[in-house]
Design a protein around this motif. Sequence first.
Motif, mmCIF file in Angstrom:
data_model
loop_
_atom_site.group_PDB
_atom_site.id
_atom_site.type_symbol
_atom_site.label_atom_id
_atom_site.label_comp_id
_atom_site.label_asym_id
_atom_site.label_seq_id
_atom_site.Cartn_x
_atom_site.Cartn_y
_atom_site.Cartn_z
ATOM 1 N N LEU A 80 8.134 51.932 41.821
ATOM 2 C CA LEU A 80 7.969 51.345 40.491
ATOM 3 C C LEU A 80 7.521 52.398 39.479
ATOM 4 C CD1 LEU A 80 6.302 47.925 41.331
ATOM 5 C CD2 LEU A 80 8.458 48.230 40.107
ATOM 6 N N MET A 81 6.627 53.277 39.885
ATOM 7 C CA MET A 81 6.189 54.362 38.995
ATOM 8 C C MET A 81 7.380 55.223 38.598
ATOM 9 S SD MET A 81 2.783 54.447 38.330
ATOM 10 C CE MET A 81 2.161 56.124 38.175
ATOM 11 N N ILE A 94 3.708 46.769 34.731
ATOM 12 C CA ILE A 94 2.692 45.878 35.300
ATOM 13 C C ILE A 94 3.328 44.566 35.748
ATOM 14 C CG2 ILE A 94 0.576 44.602 34.801
ATOM 15 C CD1 ILE A 94 -0.061 46.877 32.789
ATOM 16 N N GLU A 95 4.263 44.049 34.950
ATOM 17 C CA GLU A 95 4.976 42.834 35.354
ATOM 18 C C GLU A 95 5.751 43.080 36.645
ATOM 19 O OE1 GLU A 95 7.345 41.896 31.988
ATOM 20 O OE2 GLU A 95 5.617 41.455 30.698
ATOM 21 N N GLY A 96 6.324 44.282 36.785
ATOM 22 C CA GLY A 96 7.057 44.625 37.995
ATOM 23 C C GLY A 96 6.157 44.665 39.211
ATOM 24 N N ILE A 97 4.951 45.227 39.055
ATOM 25 C CA ILE A 97 3.983 45.245 40.157
ATOM 26 C C ILE A 97 3.649 43.817 40.572
ATOM 27 C CG2 ILE A 97 1.673 45.899 40.885
ATOM 28 C CD1 ILE A 97 1.729 48.172 38.914
ATOM 29 N N ASN A 98 3.389 42.970 39.590
ATOM 30 C CA ASN A 98 3.020 41.587 39.881
ATOM 31 C C ASN A 98 4.128 40.869 40.636
ATOM 32 O OD1 ASN A 98 1.163 39.318 39.606
ATOM 33 N ND2 ASN A 98 2.692 38.468 38.223
ATOM 34 N N GLU A 99 5.374 41.072 40.212
ATOM 35 C CA GLU A 99 6.489 40.424 40.888
ATOM 36 C C GLU A 99 6.641 40.948 42.312
ATOM 37 O OE1 GLU A 99 8.111 37.800 39.740
ATOM 38 O OE2 GLU A 99 6.752 37.935 38.025
ATOM 39 N N PHE A 110 -2.672 40.578 47.828
ATOM 40 C CA PHE A 110 -2.778 40.699 46.375
ATOM 41 C C PHE A 110 -3.502 41.998 46.082
ATOM 42 C CE2 PHE A 110 -6.601 38.587 47.782
ATOM 43 C CZ PHE A 110 -7.605 39.180 47.045
ATOM 44 N N ALA A 111 -3.615 42.330 44.828
ATOM 45 C CA ALA A 111 -4.287 43.591 44.465
ATOM 46 C C ALA A 111 -4.953 43.449 43.116
ATOM 47 C CB ALA A 111 -3.289 44.747 44.429
ATOM 48 N N GLY A 166 -0.186 39.456 42.064
ATOM 49 C CA GLY A 166 0.378 38.812 43.243
ATOM 50 C C GLY A 166 -0.014 37.365 43.434
ATOM 51 N N LEU A 167 -0.836 36.813 42.567
ATOM 52 C CA LEU A 167 -1.251 35.420 42.713
ATOM 53 C C LEU A 167 -0.274 34.463 42.051
ATOM 54 C CD1 LEU A 167 -5.120 35.660 42.153
ATOM 55 C CD2 LEU A 167 -3.849 35.627 44.308
#
Length: 270
Positions: A80-81, A94-99, A110-111, A166-167
């Motif tokens: 992702l980076m 950040i949206e990509g990390i969450n997805e 989760f993180a 991740g929630l």
Amino acid sequence: MAEQMQCMEVWGGNRSVEKNFQMPGLEVWLYSRPHDDAASGGDVYYLSSCASGRISRLLLADVSGHGPPVSQCALRLRDLMRRHVNSISQARFIEGINEEFTNFNQDGNFATAVVGTFFASTGSFQLCAAGHPPPLLFRQKTGTWEVFEIALDSTMASRLNGIPLGLFGGVEYIQARLAITPGDMILTYTDGLTETRIANDQLLNTEGLLRLVNSLDATQPDRLLTSLLGALREQTTTPVGDDLTLLLARDDRSGVSWQNNLLAPFRLLR
């Protein structure tokens, strides 16, 4: 001796490390130790520099769990980076990390995370904290540290703050901007630091950390993390019971070379 970050470079992982980097406009110090001296831990860190060197990005995440699942998560975060290394806005990243956490973590991982994007040309720092302990900000002008809290206004009413990644899917996280000047510093860390037990079996917590860093000499940033860890050991009553990672970034206003500006389009094509 600081290691020079190259343009289009993404560096990081979740292993034990103690390094110093020079990035456009920033000098960065990183310390990370997995719990019980394990080969890898749940703290994940990454640094990246865009094609022209004008955009530097910092990521520090505390992933639930340990072992191979976290290592796989670290690899996905690296991808992702790389994908967003030239993005001006960090919102999509950040949206990509969450997805990633929401859709692909079968074990319910989760993180918490803090993401920072520094624009060397303006000295502007964009920050987002997703359920992560608040960064500390040092102002060269006053010579003191303060807790950086995101101030909410009416335009942020529809966004979430303080929710770990991740929630829930489709979350729009708050992005805060602050202007920093040469000599200013930002300290991010994982909760292994603030949840350390000190006198009377109390947690160090954010307030205790703030008092601790304000008692240290900030005129030598290259020694600051070492001094902080040493002062912490003098106060602890038990060993640190978690992974521990600290990331210190100082605005040194180093410029972007003309070679980097000239070669940026070719790096993008490559």
